[in-house]
Design an enzyme around this catalytic site. Structure first.
Site, PDB file in Angstrom:
ATOM      1  N   ALA A  17       0.813  -1.026  -0.005  1.00  0.00           N
ATOM      2  CA  ALA A  17      -0.059   0.026   0.226  1.00  0.00           C
ATOM      3  C   ALA A  17       0.846   1.434  -0.112  1.00  0.00           C
ATOM      4  CB  ALA A  17      -0.817  -0.245   1.387  1.00  0.00           C
ATOM      5  N   CYS A 132       2.889   7.105  11.178  1.00  0.00           N
ATOM      6  CA  CYS A 132       2.085   8.001  10.335  1.00  0.00           C
ATOM      7  C   CYS A 132       1.175   8.916  11.206  1.00  0.00           C
ATOM      8  CB  CYS A 132       1.160   7.210   9.466  1.00  0.00           C
ATOM      9  SG  CYS A 132       0.749   5.723  10.377  1.00  0.00           S
ATOM     10  N   HIS A 252      -6.009   9.136   8.343  1.00  0.00           N
ATOM     11  CA  HIS A 252      -6.096   9.227   9.658  1.00  0.00           C
ATOM     12  C   HIS A 252      -6.530  10.521  10.098  1.00  0.00           C
ATOM     13  CE1 HIS A 252      -3.969   5.470   9.728  1.00  0.00           C
ATOM     14  NE2 HIS A 252      -2.821   5.916  10.107  1.00  0.00           N
TER      15      HIS A 252
HETATM   16  O1  25A Z   1       5.898  -6.721   9.617  1.00  0.00           O
HETATM   17  P1  25A Z   1       5.092  -5.339   9.880  1.00  0.00           P
HETATM   18  O2  25A Z   1       6.217  -4.505  10.604  1.00  0.00           O
HETATM   19  O3  25A Z   1       4.101  -5.710  10.947  1.00  0.00           O
HETATM   20  O4  25A Z   1       4.380  -4.810   8.883  1.00  0.00           O
HETATM   21  C1  25A Z   1       3.313  -5.574   8.255  1.00  0.00           C
HETATM   22  C2  25A Z   1       2.692  -4.797   7.019  1.00  0.00           C
HETATM   23  O5  25A Z   1       2.465  -3.312   7.545  1.00  0.00           O
HETATM   24  C3  25A Z   1       2.760  -2.426   6.329  1.00  0.00           C
HETATM   25  C4  25A Z   1       2.990  -3.692   4.917  1.00  0.00           C
HETATM   26  O6  25A Z   1       1.807  -4.047   4.383  1.00  0.00           O
HETATM   27  C5  25A Z   1       3.450  -5.085   5.879  1.00  0.00           C
HETATM   28  O7  25A Z   1       3.141  -6.042   5.332  1.00  0.00           O
HETATM   29  N1  25A Z   1       3.530  -1.624   6.333  1.00  0.00           N
HETATM   30  C6  25A Z   1       5.016  -1.789   6.884  1.00  0.00           C
HETATM   31  N2  25A Z   1       5.524  -0.608   7.264  1.00  0.00           N
HETATM   32  C7  25A Z   1       4.349   0.222   7.247  1.00  0.00           C
HETATM   33  C8  25A Z   1       4.380   1.759   7.361  1.00  0.00           C
HETATM   34  N3  25A Z   1       5.242   2.314   7.744  1.00  0.00           N
HETATM   35  C9  25A Z   1       3.328  -0.347   6.562  1.00  0.00           C
HETATM   36  N4  25A Z   1       2.212   0.322   6.403  1.00  0.00           N
HETATM   37  C10 25A Z   1       2.162   1.564   6.772  1.00  0.00           C
HETATM   38  N5  25A Z   1       3.145   2.289   6.895  1.00  0.00           N
HETATM   39  P2  25A Z   1       1.369  -4.189   2.825  1.00  0.00           P
HETATM   40  O8  25A Z   1       1.148  -5.519   2.372  1.00  0.00           O
HETATM   41  O9  25A Z   1       0.897  -2.998   1.970  1.00  0.00           O
HETATM   42  O10 25A Z   1       3.089  -4.002   2.030  1.00  0.00           O
HETATM   43  C11 25A Z   1       4.057  -5.212   2.300  1.00  0.00           C
HETATM   44  C12 25A Z   1       5.024  -4.780   1.112  1.00  0.00           C
HETATM   45  O11 25A Z   1       6.204  -5.450   1.737  1.00  0.00           O
HETATM   46  C13 25A Z   1       6.490  -6.567   0.791  1.00  0.00           C
HETATM   47  N6  25A Z   1       7.161  -7.568   1.472  1.00  0.00           N
HETATM   48  C14 25A Z   1       6.621  -8.533   2.373  1.00  0.00           C
HETATM   49  N7  25A Z   1       7.439  -9.546   2.799  1.00  0.00           N
HETATM   50  C15 25A Z   1       8.831  -9.148   2.003  1.00  0.00           C
HETATM   51  C16 25A Z   1       8.630  -7.899   1.256  1.00  0.00           C
HETATM   52  N8  25A Z   1       9.473  -7.440   0.551  1.00  0.00           N
HETATM   53  C17 25A Z   1      10.625  -8.101   0.524  1.00  0.00           C
HETATM   54  N9  25A Z   1      11.053  -9.284   1.362  1.00  0.00           N
HETATM   55  C18 25A Z   1      10.059  -9.767   2.152  1.00  0.00           C
HETATM   56  N10 25A Z   1      10.114 -10.896   2.844  1.00  0.00           N
HETATM   57  C19 25A Z   1       5.174  -6.731   0.136  1.00  0.00           C
HETATM   58  O12 25A Z   1       5.346  -7.503  -1.192  1.00  0.00           O
HETATM   59  C20 25A Z   1       4.673  -5.444   0.036  1.00  0.00           C
HETATM   60  O13 25A Z   1       5.286  -4.772  -1.159  1.00  0.00           O
HETATM   61  P3  25A Z   1       4.753  -8.990  -1.462  1.00  0.00           P
HETATM   62  O14 25A Z   1       5.145  -9.433  -2.828  1.00  0.00           O
HETATM   63  O15 25A Z   1       4.698  -9.815  -0.184  1.00  0.00           O
HETATM   64  O16 25A Z   1       3.370  -8.611  -1.499  1.00  0.00           O
HETATM   65  C21 25A Z   1       2.492  -7.904  -2.696  1.00  0.00           C
HETATM   66  C22 25A Z   1       0.902  -8.105  -2.672  1.00  0.00           C
HETATM   67  O17 25A Z   1       0.625  -9.395  -1.839  1.00  0.00           O
HETATM   68  C23 25A Z   1      -0.240  -9.234  -1.089  1.00  0.00           C
HETATM   69  N11 25A Z   1      -0.335  -9.727   0.029  1.00  0.00           N
HETATM   70  C24 25A Z   1       0.170  -9.659   1.180  1.00  0.00           C
HETATM   71  N12 25A Z   1       0.314 -10.865   2.109  1.00  0.00           N
HETATM   72  C25 25A Z   1      -0.174 -11.935   1.345  1.00  0.00           C
HETATM   73  C26 25A Z   1      -0.431 -11.234  -0.024  1.00  0.00           C
HETATM   74  N13 25A Z   1      -1.021 -12.228  -0.787  1.00  0.00           N
HETATM   75  C27 25A Z   1      -1.124 -13.619  -0.440  1.00  0.00           C
HETATM   76  N14 25A Z   1      -0.753 -13.844   0.691  1.00  0.00           N
HETATM   77  C28 25A Z   1      -0.382 -13.036   1.703  1.00  0.00           C
HETATM   78  N15 25A Z   1      -0.029 -13.647   2.936  1.00  0.00           N
HETATM   79  C29 25A Z   1      -0.582  -7.507  -0.829  1.00  0.00           C
HETATM   80  O18 25A Z   1      -2.009  -7.521  -0.867  1.00  0.00           O
HETATM   81  C30 25A Z   1       0.450  -7.039  -1.726  1.00  0.00           C
HETATM   82  O19 25A Z   1      -0.340  -6.345  -2.453  1.00  0.00           O
HETATM   83  O1  L14 Z   2       4.859   2.234  12.674  1.00  0.00           O
HETATM   84  O2  L14 Z   2      -1.321  -0.753  11.657  1.00  0.00           O
HETATM   85  O3  L14 Z   2       4.757   3.052  10.851  1.00  0.00           O
HETATM   86  O4  L14 Z   2      -2.004   1.249  10.855  1.00  0.00           O
HETATM   87  C1  L14 Z   2       1.911   2.715  11.109  1.00  0.00           C
HETATM   88  C2  L14 Z   2       0.565   2.011  10.788  1.00  0.00           C
HETATM   89  C3  L14 Z   2       2.710   0.299  11.928  1.00  0.00           C
HETATM   90  C4  L14 Z   2       1.394  -0.103  11.630  1.00  0.00           C
HETATM   91  C5  L14 Z   2       4.150   2.453  11.693  1.00  0.00           C
HETATM   92  C6  L14 Z   2      -1.205   0.501  11.376  1.00  0.00           C
HETATM   93  C7  L14 Z   2       3.039   1.591  11.110  1.00  0.00           C
HETATM   94  C8  L14 Z   2       0.302   0.818  11.874  1.00  0.00           C
END
Ligand code: 25A
Ligand code: L14
Length: 351
Positions: A17, A132, A252
């Site tokens: 996202a 954020c 937000h």
């Molecule tokens: O681990 P955390 O800190 O708890 O973070 C959890 C989630 O929060 C978002 C981000 O969501 C993350 O997965 N996030 C993190 N920091 C954020 C912030 N500061 C934040 N949101 C807001 N502010 P996301 O799903 O929008 O983005 C994830 C991105 O990370 C890539 N990714 C995941 N694992 C990775 C990786 N990249 C490199 N190495 C890894 N090991 C992820 O790529 C995405 O770009 P992707 O290829 O995994 O996912 C692409 C599409 O796949 C879908 N999807 C997600 N989970 C699943 C899935 N599809 C099938 N099964 C799943 N389990 C998603 O819809 C995405 O479009």
């Molecule tokens: O710390 O779940 O930047 O809405 C902010 C959004 C963690 C996840 C961070 C959420 C993220 C949080």
């Protein structure tokens, strides 16, 4: 993709996202970009995204992905940043990290350019993008702190699901569809994926964002409290937060109460100070029912503030309502602004 002079940029989590917004903003940035690498997990490797009208293949992020990269923007969650950001720095890249992995590390600048851009000069490879909810709040509070001093902040948030990623957006939409069809919800992700209980966010308000801490605050609340002090460079400001998730896709909102050191002037004078503040738009006219709302803030880069009121009983108390797009100023735009600032300050060069 390589087309001449400029920086080699990578986006980690490009399919997410926040990452997708980063790519869209990098298409329009003032930063000279020579090449762009779009990185994500194995799941997305081989898929394509566009950059300036050209197809770019998404690659799996690994340590060698960062060879030759000058600047890497990370938004793939904390675990990915902890593993790969040091690898990127070792290969000579500057990392702008959008997760909570390094924010409170004393060697890592935590930057909102309108507030503390000079902190970038102390970087040692990694720069952290704040949470954020924190970013949009400090953008409004900094000009007030400069004018009147700041002793205390009490904030309650009304947060959109997109903060929790693309899959949280899908969960809200799916639960809403099911509810309208009379089907029971099947929550799997919110409030926190790794927790035991999941609750429907459709038609609900959930007072839990991120995991609980020993002091009964959640980690999202703690992030707001600690990061506000670090960004403003003042450990003496009292900050307490209550963070709540609402069924909103993007944007937000926050009810913020502050206590200042100096006596506050009339509300119009305070509005005028905020009208001068960079990145802030005042939307505050009760006679026209004008106030910030997520549906209007979504898609815009600014932070919007309104509903300004002096507390009727506390001489130094001020109430306000702050709204911003959590994916833009709260994440992708603040990161791209940091990148532009680094470049303007001569802190990032092509290798
Ligand atoms: O681990 P955390 O800190 O708890 O973070 C959890 C989630 O929060 C978002 C981000 O969501 C993350 O997965 N996030 C993190 N920091 C954020 C912030 N500061 C934040 N949101 C807001 N502010 P996301 O799903 O929008 O983005 C994830 C991105 O990370 C890539 N990714 C995941 N694992 C990775 C990786 N990249 C490199 N190495 C890894 N090991 C992820 O790529 C995405 O770009 P992707 O290829 O995994 O996912 C692409 C599409 O796949 C879908 N999807 C997600 N989970 C699943 C899935 N599809 C099938 N099964 C799943 N389990 C998603 O819809 C995405 O479009
Ligand atoms: O710390 O779940 O930047 O809405 C902010 C959004 C963690 C996840 C961070 C959420 C993220 C949080």
């Amino acid at each position: 993709m390589d087309n001449g002079n400029g920086l080699a940029v990578a986006v980690v989590g490009a399919t997410g996202a926040v990452g997708n917004e980063m790519v869209r903003l990098l298409e329009k940035t003032t930063l000279p970009i020579n090449s762009i690498k779009l990185l994500a997990s194995e799941r997305s490797a081989g898929s394509t995204m566009t950059f300036k009208g050209r197809a770019v293949t998404v690659e799996a992020a690994t340590p060698p992905s960062f060879d030759g990269v000058d600047l890497a923007l990370f938004s793939a969650g904390g675990a990915v940043s902890k593993r790969l950001a040091p690898e990127a720095v070792r290969r000579g890249a500057i990392v702008i990290d959008n997760t909570s992995a390094f924010r409170m590390d004393p060697d890592v600048p935590l930057v909102v350019p309108e507030v503390n851009v000079e902190a970038l000069r102390d970087h040692r490879g990694i720069i952290a993008n704040p949470n954020c909810s924190t970013i949009q709040m400090v953008a409004v509070l900094e000009p007030l702190r400069k004018a009147f001093g700041l002793k205390r902040v009490i904030v309650s948030t009304y947060q959109a699901v997109s903060g929790a990623g693309q899959s949280a957006i899908e969960e809200l939409l799916e639960e809403t569809r099911r509810a309208l069809n009379g089907e029971p919800p099947e929550p799997k992700l919110l409030p926190v994926k790794k927790e035991k209980n999941h609750y429907s966010i459709a038609f609900n308000a959930i007072p839990q964002i991120d995991v609980f801490q020993e002091n009964l605050f959640t980690f999202e609340e703690i992030k707001m409290m600690n990061e506000t002090k670090k960004i403003m460079g003042d450990e003496t400001i009292s900050v307490a937060a209550t963070c709540v998730r609402l069924p909103i896709v993007t944007g937000h909102a926050e009810s913020v109460y502050i206590e200042t050191e100096e006596t506050l002037p009339d509300v119009e004078t305070i509005r005028n100070i905020l009208r001068e503040a960079p990145g802030v738009t005042v939307e505050d006219d009760p006679s026209r029912q004008l106030y910030p709302m997520p549906i209007r803030a979504a898609g815009k880069k600014d932070v919007f503030v309104g509903r300004l009121r002096k507390d009727p009983d506390v001489a130094f108390g001020l109430h306000m309502w702050i709204v911003s797009d959590n994916l833009l100023k709260g994440a992708a735009w603040n990161s791209v602004q940091i990148a532009e600032s680094l470049y303007q300050m001569g802190l990032v060069q092509k290798k």
